[in-house]
Design a protein around this motif. Sequence first.
Motif, PDB file in Angstrom:
ATOM      1  N   ASP A   1       0.827  -1.217   0.000  1.00 29.65           N
ATOM      2  CA  ASP A   1       0.000   0.000   0.000  1.00 29.65           C
ATOM      3  C   ASP A   1       0.858   1.262   0.000  1.00 29.65           C
ATOM      4  O   ASP A   1       0.536   2.239  -0.675  1.00 29.65           O
ATOM      5  CB  ASP A   1      -0.946   0.005   1.205  1.00 29.65           C
ATOM      6  CG  ASP A   1      -2.067  -1.016   1.075  1.00 29.65           C
ATOM      7  OD1 ASP A   1      -2.368  -1.438  -0.064  1.00 29.65           O
ATOM      8  OD2 ASP A   1      -2.647  -1.388   2.107  1.00 29.65           O
ATOM      9  N   LEU A   2       1.960   1.248   0.749  1.00 30.68           N
ATOM     10  CA  LEU A   2       2.844   2.418   0.776  1.00 30.68           C
ATOM     11  C   LEU A   2       3.527   2.652  -0.566  1.00 30.68           C
ATOM     12  O   LEU A   2       3.698   3.785  -0.983  1.00 30.68           O
ATOM     13  CB  LEU A   2       3.892   2.272   1.881  1.00 30.68           C
ATOM     14  CG  LEU A   2       3.410   2.548   3.286  1.00 30.68           C
ATOM     15  CD1 LEU A   2       4.519   2.256   4.295  1.00 30.68           C
ATOM     16  CD2 LEU A   2       2.922   3.977   3.443  1.00 30.68           C
TER      17      LEU A   2
ATOM     18  N   LYS B   1       7.889  -6.031  -7.886  1.00 32.64           N
ATOM     19  CA  LYS B   1       9.131  -5.399  -7.436  1.00 32.64           C
ATOM     20  C   LYS B   1       9.624  -6.015  -6.127  1.00 32.64           C
ATOM     21  O   LYS B   1      10.809  -6.228  -5.946  1.00 32.64           O
ATOM     22  CB  LYS B   1       8.959  -3.885  -7.273  1.00 32.64           C
ATOM     23  CG  LYS B   1       8.673  -3.157  -8.571  1.00 32.64           C
ATOM     24  CD  LYS B   1       9.822  -3.269  -9.538  1.00 32.64           C
ATOM     25  CE  LYS B   1       9.530  -2.571 -10.842  1.00 32.64           C
ATOM     26  NZ  LYS B   1      10.538  -2.864 -11.862  1.00 32.64           N
ATOM     27  N   ILE B   2       8.701  -6.299  -5.203  1.00 32.46           N
ATOM     28  CA  ILE B   2       9.077  -6.927  -3.938  1.00 32.46           C
ATOM     29  C   ILE B   2       9.648  -8.316  -4.203  1.00 32.46           C
ATOM     30  O   ILE B   2      10.707  -8.678  -3.677  1.00 32.46           O
ATOM     31  CB  ILE B   2       7.877  -6.995  -2.967  1.00 32.46           C
ATOM     32  CG1 ILE B   2       7.506  -5.575  -2.512  1.00 32.46           C
ATOM     33  CG2 ILE B   2       8.190  -7.885  -1.768  1.00 32.46           C
ATOM     34  CD1 ILE B   2       6.191  -5.486  -1.763  1.00 32.46           C
ATOM     35  N   THR B   3       8.976  -9.098  -5.031  1.00 33.89           N
ATOM     36  CA  THR B   3       9.423 -10.449  -5.355  1.00 33.89           C
ATOM     37  C   THR B   3      10.792 -10.437  -6.029  1.00 33.89           C
ATOM     38  O   THR B   3      11.630 -11.307  -5.775  1.00 33.89           O
ATOM     39  CB  THR B   3       8.384 -11.151  -6.265  1.00 33.89           C
ATOM     40  OG1 THR B   3       7.123 -11.140  -5.590  1.00 33.89           O
ATOM     41  CG2 THR B   3       8.779 -12.579  -6.560  1.00 33.89           C
ATOM     42  N   GLU B   4      11.039  -9.445  -6.874  1.00 32.82           N
ATOM     43  CA  GLU B   4      12.326  -9.317  -7.578  1.00 32.82           C
ATOM     44  C   GLU B   4      13.457  -8.851  -6.664  1.00 32.82           C
ATOM     45  O   GLU B   4      14.620  -8.881  -7.055  1.00 32.82           O
ATOM     46  CB  GLU B   4      12.201  -8.299  -8.725  1.00 32.82           C
ATOM     47  CG  GLU B   4      11.314  -8.730  -9.857  1.00 32.82           C
ATOM     48  CD  GLU B   4      10.992  -7.590 -10.820  1.00 32.82           C
ATOM     49  OE1 GLU B   4      11.531  -6.475 -10.657  1.00 32.82           O
ATOM     50  OE2 GLU B   4      10.211  -7.825 -11.745  1.00 32.82           O
TER      51      GLU B   4
ATOM     52  N   LYS C   1       3.830  -9.710   2.549  1.00 40.88           N
ATOM     53  CA  LYS C   1       2.925  -9.320   3.639  1.00 40.88           C
ATOM     54  C   LYS C   1       3.596  -8.388   4.639  1.00 40.88           C
ATOM     55  O   LYS C   1       3.062  -8.136   5.713  1.00 40.88           O
ATOM     56  CB  LYS C   1       2.400 -10.575   4.342  1.00 40.88           C
ATOM     57  CG  LYS C   1       1.539 -11.419   3.417  1.00 40.88           C
ATOM     58  CD  LYS C   1       1.001 -12.644   4.102  1.00 40.88           C
ATOM     59  CE  LYS C   1       0.170 -13.428   3.105  1.00 40.88           C
ATOM     60  NZ  LYS C   1      -0.361 -14.637   3.650  1.00 40.88           N
ATOM     61  N   TYR C   2       4.739  -7.849   4.289  1.00 38.14           N
ATOM     62  CA  TYR C   2       5.496  -6.979   5.204  1.00 38.14           C
ATOM     63  C   TYR C   2       4.670  -5.752   5.567  1.00 38.14           C
ATOM     64  O   TYR C   2       4.097  -5.102   4.716  1.00 38.14           O
ATOM     65  CB  TYR C   2       6.806  -6.554   4.541  1.00 38.14           C
ATOM     66  CG  TYR C   2       7.742  -5.831   5.469  1.00 38.14           C
ATOM     67  CD1 TYR C   2       8.630  -6.537   6.280  1.00 38.14           C
ATOM     68  CD2 TYR C   2       7.742  -4.443   5.558  1.00 38.14           C
ATOM     69  CE1 TYR C   2       9.494  -5.884   7.139  1.00 38.14           C
ATOM     70  CE2 TYR C   2       8.599  -3.783   6.418  1.00 38.14           C
ATOM     71  CZ  TYR C   2       9.470  -4.507   7.205  1.00 38.14           C
ATOM     72  OH  TYR C   2      10.319  -3.862   8.057  1.00 38.14           O
ATOM     73  N   GLU C   3       4.624  -5.460   6.879  1.00 37.48           N
ATOM     74  CA  GLU C   3       3.878  -4.297   7.366  1.00 37.48           C
ATOM     75  C   GLU C   3       4.799  -3.368   8.131  1.00 37.48           C
ATOM     76  O   GLU C   3       5.708  -3.813   8.835  1.00 37.48           O
ATOM     77  CB  GLU C   3       2.739  -4.732   8.300  1.00 37.48           C
ATOM     78  CG  GLU C   3       1.569  -5.328   7.585  1.00 37.48           C
ATOM     79  CD  GLU C   3       0.360  -5.497   8.505  1.00 37.48           C
ATOM     80  OE1 GLU C   3       0.494  -5.344   9.734  1.00 37.48           O
ATOM     81  OE2 GLU C   3      -0.711  -5.778   7.981  1.00 37.48           O
ATOM     82  N   LEU C   4       4.558  -2.089   7.980  1.00 38.72           N
ATOM     83  CA  LEU C   4       5.275  -1.074   8.744  1.00 38.72           C
ATOM     84  C   LEU C   4       4.321  -0.514   9.777  1.00 38.72           C
ATOM     85  O   LEU C   4       3.229  -0.069   9.445  1.00 38.72           O
ATOM     86  CB  LEU C   4       5.766   0.039   7.822  1.00 38.72           C
ATOM     87  CG  LEU C   4       6.904  -0.375   6.902  1.00 38.72           C
ATOM     88  CD1 LEU C   4       7.029   0.590   5.751  1.00 38.72           C
ATOM     89  CD2 LEU C   4       8.187  -0.427   7.695  1.00 38.72           C
ATOM     90  N   ASP C   5       4.744  -0.549  11.025  1.00 36.39           N
ATOM     91  CA  ASP C   5       3.932  -0.062  12.129  1.00 36.39           C
ATOM     92  C   ASP C   5       4.618   1.174  12.700  1.00 36.39           C
ATOM     93  O   ASP C   5       5.667   1.070  13.332  1.00 36.39           O
ATOM     94  CB  ASP C   5       3.799  -1.154  13.185  1.00 36.39           C
ATOM     95  CG  ASP C   5       2.798  -0.800  14.263  1.00 36.39           C
ATOM     96  OD1 ASP C   5       2.195   0.296  14.189  1.00 36.39           O
ATOM     97  OD2 ASP C   5       2.619  -1.618  15.187  1.00 36.39           O
ATOM     98  N   PHE C   6       4.056   2.336  12.430  1.00 30.78           N
ATOM     99  CA  PHE C   6       4.636   3.579  12.908  1.00 30.78           C
ATOM    100  C   PHE C   6       4.277   3.772  14.375  1.00 30.78           C
ATOM    101  O   PHE C   6       3.304   4.417  14.717  1.00 30.78           O
ATOM    102  CB  PHE C   6       4.147   4.763  12.069  1.00 30.78           C
ATOM    103  CG  PHE C   6       4.744   4.783  10.701  1.00 30.78           C
ATOM    104  CD1 PHE C   6       5.956   5.409  10.469  1.00 30.78           C
ATOM    105  CD2 PHE C   6       4.104   4.167   9.641  1.00 30.78           C
ATOM    106  CE1 PHE C   6       6.521   5.426   9.210  1.00 30.78           C
ATOM    107  CE2 PHE C   6       4.663   4.179   8.380  1.00 30.78           C
ATOM    108  CZ  PHE C   6       5.876   4.807   8.161  1.00 30.78           C
TER     109      PHE C   6
END
Length: 87
Positions: free
Chosen positions: A16-17, A33-36, A61-66
């Motif tokens: 999403d970001l 792009k993530i897979t590459e 499924k990487y998430e960023l938690d601010f």
Amino acid sequence: DLEQYSATQAKNTLIDLLVATKLVKSKTEARQKITEGAIKIKIERKIKEDDEEMQVIKDLKYELDFNDDIDSVIIQKGKFNFVRVVA
């Protein structure tokens, strides 16, 4: 200086970001792009000694938690495309 984007939520998926910051045009392109291995992030913390090195993210499924200790996150696509995301 880096282009800056303000995250609208405290918790965001990397996909999403990537779309919101316009580093990619679609979620499909973000997944590719993530897979590459073309996406790297660096988490900058409020206590600078705790900053992390730039790291390749391959987890779809990487998430960023601010949370309270994160100041900003730098996202890199390829060699020359960077954006700083702040909470």
